[in-house]
Design a protein around this motif. Structure first.
Motif: not given
Length: 325
Positions: A34-37, A53-67, A83-93
């Motif tokens: 991840v470069a930016a979220c 949507f409720k992720p299992d604990l523990p988790f990182s928030p952040g749903g929109e990343v580029a890297g 490859d450089s990409v942008l992504a919709l991860c939901g959480w984890g960013g």
């Protein structure tokens, strides 16, 4: 890896900066460095356990990343490591690495910085889908944008102007309204000091707004709807105010108007081809300089909780971004 960790559902102040194991990918995922979220309103709901949507604990928030892609599942054929990409991860960013399903990833066009890419999908994606697909906004119509200085609101102002509409921006301070004017708002309303309903009527010569974009909810929704034009479209985008309004159903009857739900996240999953086409159009607009994200503030990874608090307090002008690398 370093990450912002949600160990229990709660407010941003309960998040901690620490270490998590590197994500493991399945055969249909890629691992992204991840470069930016982007910082988005759904992040504030996810950490409280209030999102769809409720992720299992523990988790990182952040749903929109580029890297950059640093590992591939065995069934992934369209991307390569590096490859450089942008992504919709939901959480984890809000972490140094995130695993993302390949169907939620998009190639990042050359010339678009990571911080711009990571702040585009949620805001511009939502607003473009709302105005183009759900609101059917036409050139020459009047668009009213509530919460116009926030991420999706400011994107709606800019896109509405680009689509040929007369844009009326509504926000709570002169500083916010000045930013809206810079993005193309034709007129503005300060709903802290002006009567929303009467001011809309005044600015539209009594006709009302053809399309109303509402990411805020709360007690301003009903007076805004009462000022909608005949056959107007009221776009329900979100409830940043925290209060889900109750609209009397005689109002859409009397106005011949429509109340239209805008759930961009679900649209991007259920109508992937159309969503991808919208994203490509937005990327083209960015490359051509037709739209430009206003980044209100940049945060290092360990200050991501502060970014979420600013979002919750509705003090963020434009879009916030967490810079990881």
């Amino acid at each position: 890896m370093k990450a912002i960790i949600c160990e229990k559902f709660g407010m941003p102040e309960s998040l901690i900066f620490g270490d998590l194991p590197d994500p493991k990918i399945n055969s249909n995922q890629v691992l992204i460095e991840v470069a930016a979220c982007g910082v988005n309103f759904p992040d504030t709901l996810i950490i409280q356990g209030k999102y769809q949507f409720k992720p299992d604990l523990p988790f990182s928030p952040g749903g929109e990343v580029a890297g950059k892609v640093i590992d591939l599942g065995e069934k992934v054929k369209n991307y390569q490591i590096g490859d450089s990409v942008l992504a919709l991860c939901g959480w984890g960013g809000f972490a140094e690495k995130v695993a993302v399903d390949v169907n939620r990833i998009f190639a990042l066009p050359k010339g678009i910085p990571a911080e711009i890419a990571a702040t585009t999908l949620y805001t511009y994606g939502t607003s473009f889908h709302a105005l183009k697909d759900r609101g059917k906004l036409k050139s020459g119509e009047t668009l009213l944008v509530l919460g116009a200085a926030g991420g999706v609101g400011l994107a709606a102002v800019e896109l509405g102007k680009l689509m040929g509409a007369k844009v009326i921006a509504v926000a709570s301070s002169q500083e916010k309204l000045e930013l809206c004017r810079e993005k193309g708002a034709t007129a503005t309303i300060n709903y802290e000091s002006e009567d929303l309903k009467s001011r809309i009527k005044e600015l539209t010569n009594g006709n009302g707004a053809d399309v109303i974009f509402d990411p805020v909810g709360g007690h301003y929704s009903e007076p805004a709807f009462r000022s909608i034009a005949w056959k107007g479209r009221y776009l329900v985008v979100g409830f940043a105010n925290g209060e889900i309004p109750k609209i009397p159903l005689n109002l859409p009857l009397l106005k011949g108007a429509s109340i239209v739900g805008v759930f961009w996240g679900q649209f991007s999953k259920l109508e992937q081809e159309k969503s991808t086409e919208n994203i490509f159009q937005l990327m083209k607009m960015i490359r051509e300089g037709k739209i430009k994200q206003h980044i209100g503030k940049r945060y290092p990874l360990d200050e991501a909780p502060e970014a979420l608090r600013t979002m919750m307090d509705r003090k963020m002008l434009g879009k916030g971004v967490v810079l990881v690398k």
